[in-house]
Structure formats: C-alpha cells, structure tokens
Write a protein that holds these residues in place. Structure first.
Motif, short mmCIF file in Angstrom:
data_model
loop_
_atom_site.label_atom_id
_atom_site.label_comp_id
_atom_site.label_asym_id
_atom_site.label_seq_id
_atom_site.Cartn_x
_atom_site.Cartn_y
_atom_site.Cartn_z
N VAL A 25 0.82 -1.21 0.00
CA VAL A 25 0.00 0.00 0.00
C VAL A 25 0.86 1.26 0.00
CG1 VAL A 25 -1.85 1.28 1.17
CG2 VAL A 25 -1.85 -1.24 1.22
N ARG A 30 1.19 4.72 -2.44
CA ARG A 30 0.74 6.01 -1.90
C ARG A 30 1.86 7.05 -1.91
NH1 ARG A 30 -3.25 4.32 3.15
NH2 ARG A 30 -4.98 3.70 1.78
N ARG A 46 -7.27 13.10 0.00
CA ARG A 46 -7.73 11.72 -0.02
C ARG A 46 -6.65 10.79 0.55
NH1 ARG A 46 -6.87 7.94 -3.41
NH2 ARG A 46 -5.92 9.27 -4.98
N ALA A 68 -6.87 8.79 4.13
CA ALA A 68 -6.84 7.33 4.02
C ALA A 68 -5.66 6.77 4.79
CB ALA A 68 -6.76 6.91 2.55
N ASN A 125 -6.27 6.92 8.58
CA ASN A 125 -7.20 5.85 8.99
C ASN A 125 -6.52 4.48 8.94
OD1 ASN A 125 -9.33 7.62 9.44
ND2 ASN A 125 -10.00 7.53 7.31
N GLN A 126 -5.68 4.27 7.93
CA GLN A 126 -5.03 2.96 7.83
C GLN A 126 -4.01 2.75 8.95
OE1 GLN A 126 -2.24 1.29 4.56
NE2 GLN A 126 -4.32 0.68 4.07
N ILE A 178 -13.65 13.75 12.36
CA ILE A 178 -13.71 12.99 11.11
C ILE A 178 -15.08 13.19 10.46
CG2 ILE A 178 -13.75 10.66 10.11
CD1 ILE A 178 -11.63 9.83 12.10
N GLU A 198 -15.63 14.83 6.83
CA GLU A 198 -16.17 13.98 5.76
C GLU A 198 -17.49 14.54 5.21
OE1 GLU A 198 -14.84 11.30 4.30
OE2 GLU A 198 -13.33 10.51 5.67
N LYS A 199 -18.33 15.02 6.13
CA LYS A 199 -19.62 15.58 5.70
C LYS A 199 -19.43 16.82 4.85
CE LYS A 199 -22.36 14.47 9.66
NZ LYS A 199 -22.79 15.05 10.92
N ARG A 249 -17.90 16.09 1.45
CA ARG A 249 -18.86 15.46 0.56
C ARG A 249 -19.88 16.49 0.07
NH1 ARG A 249 -20.49 9.26 0.48
NH2 ARG A 249 -18.23 9.17 0.70
N TYR A 281 -7.79 15.46 7.22
CA TYR A 281 -7.49 15.26 8.64
C TYR A 281 -6.40 14.20 8.77
CZ TYR A 281 -10.69 11.31 7.84
OH TYR A 281 -11.30 10.20 7.33
#
Lengths: 442, 442
Positions: free
Chosen positions: B240, B244, B262, B266, B269-270, B313, B317-318, B321, B330
């Motif tokens: 991964v 990246r 993005r 990501a 979070n990972q 988060i 995200e909201k 979007r 973040y």
C-alpha cells in the motif's frame, strides 16, 4: 388443488432457529445479489433457549398474497432478498398431503398458493444480535418444511444465504463454516457443520447488550464501501482469512481454547480495522453513549462505543495476560454488543464477576432482568442480590485501582448462554404463532 | 585544546528546528537500534513561528560531563538514543576556531570535551505534537553546528533518525520524504526535501490540541507489537505505502489538493487500522475524556478519543462530501491531537467556524488563548469575541441539527499554522538559552 378446495383449510408449520456469532468474520461480498462473500467464515451457534427466532408459516387457498408479521408488526415481503428466498423455495416444493385434514397440494400448486409468515425473536431485533440471520434462516427452514422441500440443510443454507448472508450459518447447531464457494451462481456457497453443540460443551458465552433501542441498520452499504475503498480488505480476504480458517477448524476440532481465543480476538479486531481503513471510515456505535447524526443521508454509519468496547477489551486482555493463558475470548460484530466466550463455567463465573464490577446496573435495576439466560453462572459467581454486585472487589490483575473506572448503566443487560442446537420443528400446536382458523397472527 | 585553555571559555550555538506532521505515516521498524522503518513516509514541516524547538548547545573545558535541560528541567542524556547521536556527531566533528575568544578546538579534542544542551519547546511536550522529532532534530542540528560537522542535512537526518525516527524529517522545511533505505547500517535511511515551504503556501494547518497534560508515552512498544502481531502491517508496508508515496509525491508536486486530502485521510485511517489489528489492540487516547489504567505494566497503551476523533472525522467527511471536492484533510498521529490541513485561507476560515461550532471553549476561556498561532484566520472566520462563537450556526451540510452534539471543553486550544521552514541558527545572542559565563541554563 385439494379434494375439498372449497373448504378454507390452513396448513401450518412452526420452527425455531438459533442465531450465531462469527468467530472468523464475514465482511465483504463478491456478488451483492446472490450474497456471495469474499472469504469463508466460521461461527458458533447460540443456544436457542436464550436467543432464537420462532416462525410459523401457513398456506391456505384463502390467502390472497404473501404476508409477513415480525414481532407483532406486519412487514413487507416485497424486498428482493425475501423474494429470492420465496422463489427458490417454491421452485423446490413437493407434493404435500394431509389426509386427516383432507388437504392435497401438488408441486405445481405451490406456484399459485400464498403464504403467511409470523415471526418472533426472543431477543431485541437489530441490536446487533444477528436477528436477521436467525430470522431468515427460520423463514427458509419453516417454509421448506411446509412446502416439503427435500433438499438437505446445506442446500437450504444456500437459499437462506440469499436472504441474509450470515443466515446460512444458522441452519446448523454447534460450530459452522460458511464456505465462500467459487461458482458464479453461488451454488457452492453453503454452510457446513464443523462440529455439533455437544463437541465442546464446556464453553460458556456471555453477551453484553448495550442498547436494545437501536434502529435496524444494514451492513450492506458498509461492506460495499470497504470492498471498494479499503486497501487492506483484499489482503485480509485472500491471505489472512484462509490461514485463520484452517487454524480455527483445528482449534475447534482439538478444543484448543488458547488458539480459539487468540484467533477470535484477532479476527474481531481485524474486522474493525478494515472498517476503519474504509473511506469514509466506519466505526461502530451505540445509541446510549452518544447520539450522532449519520455521516451521510444515504447510509447510517455506526460509531465505536468506547465506554464499552475498550473497557471490555482491556478487562479481557489484562485478565488473560495475568492468567498467562486465555480465559475468555471477545468478539464484536457490526453492532453495539460484546460477545464473550469463556473456556468453561469456572472462567465464566470469574468473567461475570469482572463484567458486573466494571458494568454495574443502575440502582433501580432488578438483578433478575440484568443477567438473563443461564442464571446458574450468576450463582457460581456468588451473586445472589444487588448488594453482592456493590461488594465486588476490583479484579486482582488491576494494579492501580485508583484509575479503574466503573461504567454504571452502560450495559442494558447480560445474557448467559452456550453453544446450541440447529433449527427444529415445533410440533406442539400451542407453540404456533398462527391462528389455524384465520391464518393470521394469534 | 586551546591557546588559553586555562581560561574558562564557553562556546555556544543556538538553533531553532520545526516539528512535522506525517501525511503518509511511519509505523513499524525493521531495526530498533538504528531506527530503520519498514516503509517510506512523507511529512509537512510546520511553521516554527508557531511550533518549534529552540536549543542552545555549549562546550567548555570546564564541563565535567554531558548534561541536558529540557523545558527547564534537567534530564538524563544516558539513553542509548541520545548516546548514539552524540557518538555519531563527535566522530564527525572538525576543528573549530574562534579567534576573537581565543578558542581553538581540534577534531580530536571533541572526544574529550563535554557539552551542555538546553532545549525549550514553544508547545506542550509529549502532547502528540512530535516534540521528540523537533527536539532530536534540534539537538543534532545545533551540535553539528557547534562541532563544525561538515555533513549535509541529509547525513544529519540519518543521525537525528537514530535519536527519534521522525526527527529526520524535521531537518527540512516544506514537504519531506523519509526514505526507508535498504542498507543494514542505515546509511541510506535519510530524509530528503520534496518541495520547500514556498511551493504550496496556500495550505493552512489547524491543530486541535486536546490535552497538554499527557505523559510522555513512547510509541516504540506499540510499533513493535504491531510489527510482531498484525497480519495487515506487512501488506501496508510492502504494497500500500509504496503506491501512496508515489501518488503523494505527485499530489504535492502538482498542488493537487483533492488527491493530497484523499491520501492523507486514508493513510491516517489505515495507520489506526493497523494499530487496531495489533494484539493486544492499540487505541489512541486522551487524558481528559477518560482516564484508564494502562493495559499492562510494561507499556502505556493509549485509547481512542471518540468525543474528539469521531466528530472531527465526521465534520470533515460531511463537509467535503457536501462541497463535492475536499476542502480539508485530517490526520491523527499516535497522540491526542487532530491536524487539519485546509486547501487555502478561505477553506481554513470555514473550517475554523465549524471547529468552533463543534468544540466551543469553556465559558471562562479567553478567546486569545483558545485560538493561537496565525490569528488572522480567526478574523477571516468573523470571530472577534467569545459571543461570536456562541452565535455560530450549524454548518449548512448538517441535515438534522437536533442530533448535532457540541463538545464544549473537549479541545484545550487550536493552533493555526502553515507549512514552514527548516532548521536555522539563531545568531542573536539574546535568543541563547545558555548563560555564556556559566554554561548553565539562563
């Protein structure tokens, strides 16, 4: 259709089907319509005495369309998944004859006859306790009996799978594997029994139910997001799970609790890890600890229960390490409950002491409704009345009791149960949920 | 040692070094002594005007041993990591001559001379703001100047790396890549600058600091546990991250904010996903929201901050979007703070409105101490006094304002900053932290 088709006969069957908890998790589909998973999974069937769905199904020439009632409320059967199950079952129906009642239904009649389904869970629907698994399994199992479908449980599991993936694992008692299969049509994506419920009957399962007020939330969109966006899920499905399935089968076969516990905890954590690796990340939630607006309108995304998950994981990990060999395994599904599997009754009593220490009930709670199911574990734990909970000392593995938090009221109740049997037909007419005269719910 | 070695001279150097925040995370070592990582990482250097370490170093024949003071308290330099840095630097020291002061130190003298180090962070130590990164980088940079080490920043980064892995990335401003390297001796595990701080100066960074009261907790044991037990970390490191890294370099080169955001989200979070995939699972924590006993005595394991991580988060995200293109990214390190990177000043002002809406200060807080750093963002957001925060309306992307929770007091303060420059020597004697007469902290 029948010798006396003028008469308004109603033919019913009632069955009881267990729920199940995955110890190697199912997360991610390779086919959304057929519900074909991206990896095998393994579950333990829970004793239906404590958690089950009872479903009565009926057929009558008087019925004008297929209808279903769930927990006392009529629900629509028009969803694609219900329709898939009904279609699959009708196509496999056989002749049915009830000489006593003078009923004769031919294979062909089933295409035109309508059914009524009345279903009831003895546990909260959609509280993350796999009610849809038990429910769909019971629907398929009872209709298969009614329609005289001659397929074995394995074939029925492939039908139940199309209603709700994990439902296929509720067709058997004990320890069950859902084989992902390779066929495009899903014919080999079936459940098989690894061992029955008597194979390893030392195990005691305690479920901490956080909130029974939760709305039904589908895991479908979450799984889809994970499959589409997680960079880790493919590795999990292709490399990690196949090895774990082999190890878990071996652990179950040998009743090797340390291996069973290690794999169960690791797989629960990894399932939540791939949820977190999803864009947007998926957390698992609890109504009680914090209400939060859904992330997006399209899907209700759950949020972690820290007051709940973390103290339980911490409690179990500390205790297991202190004992130098696992006493208990934890596993968390896509819902707000914890499932704890103890090595034996002794470990379960010690676990229950710990759980009641960390999660005492509100002072106005009745002990009898706070710990339900197999109450003998409560007695083994030396808890006879509420003041015994108040008197519980911190577990010996806690070094600094000043930092220990107790989470009063965070748990709604505990269910003590064990591995249990698969679906059964209930022949006692009094257990039927359908009025044999009207064909409607009693 | 010097023409006038009888005289008690003290030679000092003062330097300032920035901290950095990883946007492609470093987690996991392949060599614990040399601090060699299992994957490349990329960071943004933060403006030292808002977050930096200032370090003065001194040498004097009067010093009897190496000593260090951090934020006013003497700390031991005996740790292996400090010793590795000191040894590496001493072996590369060159002749130093200060004709004015009549000081002459030969390359060989450095082996016997002792140093004093006085270091001060302008932000809370161990609040997860990479204080050890800035601190070790500053130690290495300032000593290298004092000792006339002629290596370039890249070589110095390999020395700083042995003090604290992410410190190597603080040797440069702007956007920095730590190349994992292949050599067993770590000689090619160095930091390089991808772009300087002027390359993409639209970016605005807002840090939400949850708690500055946290104890220093080493991530060393957590990383080790992950490398030893996670089934996903190898896939992350080998499959991964390399992809990246390429994508992130491209995004930075092209100032492609959607791709940058993005990848940043990501990867954060990972990183938390592989922590959760660790046995026992690692969560990240905050003193304020809940105190909890460490899992085990050997290591202090942190626990997620749900009241904090999740609303942030969710908010980001909201909003992203709703706007259909990312406004903000973040990223959460192994600590209790959130780092939010906005596309530009306009997005930063809108972000700050949202953050202040969700995380209003306690009523007795001074606005001036609640939002620090670049206060012009606050003005852009139309916030001039506390009542402006109270008057904030819910963001337009919120559909059901009844479900919106505000988290008063959960954030200690916000720091508004931007990408910043690398280390610099401060020539102004008044900035020195060392008394030039005594060689002790001022």
């Amino acid at each position: 259709m029948a010798a006396e088709s003028g008469k308004k006969w109603v033919l019913t069957v009632t069955a009881q089907t267990p729920t199940n908890i995955a110890v190697i998790k199912y997360w991610g589909k390779r086919d959304e319509d057929l519900i074909l998973p991206i990896n095998d999974s393994i579950s333990v069937t829970l004793d239906p005495d404590h958690l089950c769905t009872t479903t009565s199904v009926a057929v009558s020439p008087a019925f004008t369309h297929d209808r279903m009632w769930l927990n006392g409320k009529e629900v629509s059967l028009s969803g694609g998944r219900y329709q898939n199950c009904l279609r699959e079952l009708r196509s496999r129906a056989s002749d049915v004859e009830d000489e006593e009642k003078g009923i004769k239904i031919t294979k062909k009649d089933w295409e035109k006859l309508h059914v009524h389904v009345v279903s009831y869970n003895n546990f909260p629907t959609a509280a993350g306790l796999a009610s849809s698994a038990a429910g769909l399994a019971c629907l398929v199992f009872s209709l298969a009996k009614l329609m005289n479908v001659k397929e074995d449980h394995s074939k029925l599991s492939a039908i139940a799978r199309q209603g709700s993936g994990s439902a296929c694992r509720s067709l058997y008692g004990g320890f069950v594997k859902w084989i992902m299969g390779k066929e495009e049509n899903g014919s080999d994506s079936i459940a098989v029994q690894l061992a029955d419920e008597k194979h390893w009957d030392d195990l005691v399962i305690i479920i901490a139910v956080v909130s029974s007020r939760q709305k039904e939330t589908s895991s479908t969109s979450g799984m889809r997001d994970t499959v589409e966006t997680s960079m880790l899920i493919k590795h999990r499905a292709k490399e990690v799970v196949p090895k774990r399935i082999i190890q878990m089968e071996e652990a179950i076969k040998n009743r090797d609790f340390p291996a069973f516990a290690r794999l169960t905890c690791a797989d629960s954590n990894q399932f939540h890890a791939v949820c977190l690796d999803t864009l947007p990340p998926i957390f698992y939630m609890n109504d009680t600890s914090h209400r939060q607006e859904p992330f997006f309108n399209s899907s209700f995304i759950n949020v972690i229960v820290p007051h709940f998950y973390l103290p339980i994981i911490s409690c179990v990990e500390k205790w297991n390490r202190h004992e130098e060999t696992p006493q208990v395994a934890y596993t968390f599904d896509a819902g707000p409950n914890a499932v704890l599997i103890s090595h034996n009754r002794k470990a379960a009593a010690l676990l229950l002491q710990r759980l009641l220490f960390y999660f005492p009930p509100q002072s106005d709670t009745d002990l009898n409704s706070y710990v339900i199911g197999d109450k003998t574990i409560l007695k083994d734990a030396g808890i006879h009345e509420m003041k015994d909970i108040e008197a519980l000392a911190p577990p010996p593995e806690i070094k600094d009791t000043n930092l220990t938090q107790r989470h009063k009221g965070d748990v709604s109740y505990f269910i003590c149960t064990r591995p249990g049997r698969g679906p059964v037909v209930l022949t006692d007419e009094s257990r039927s949920l359908i009025n044999p005269e009207t064909g409607l719910p009693k």
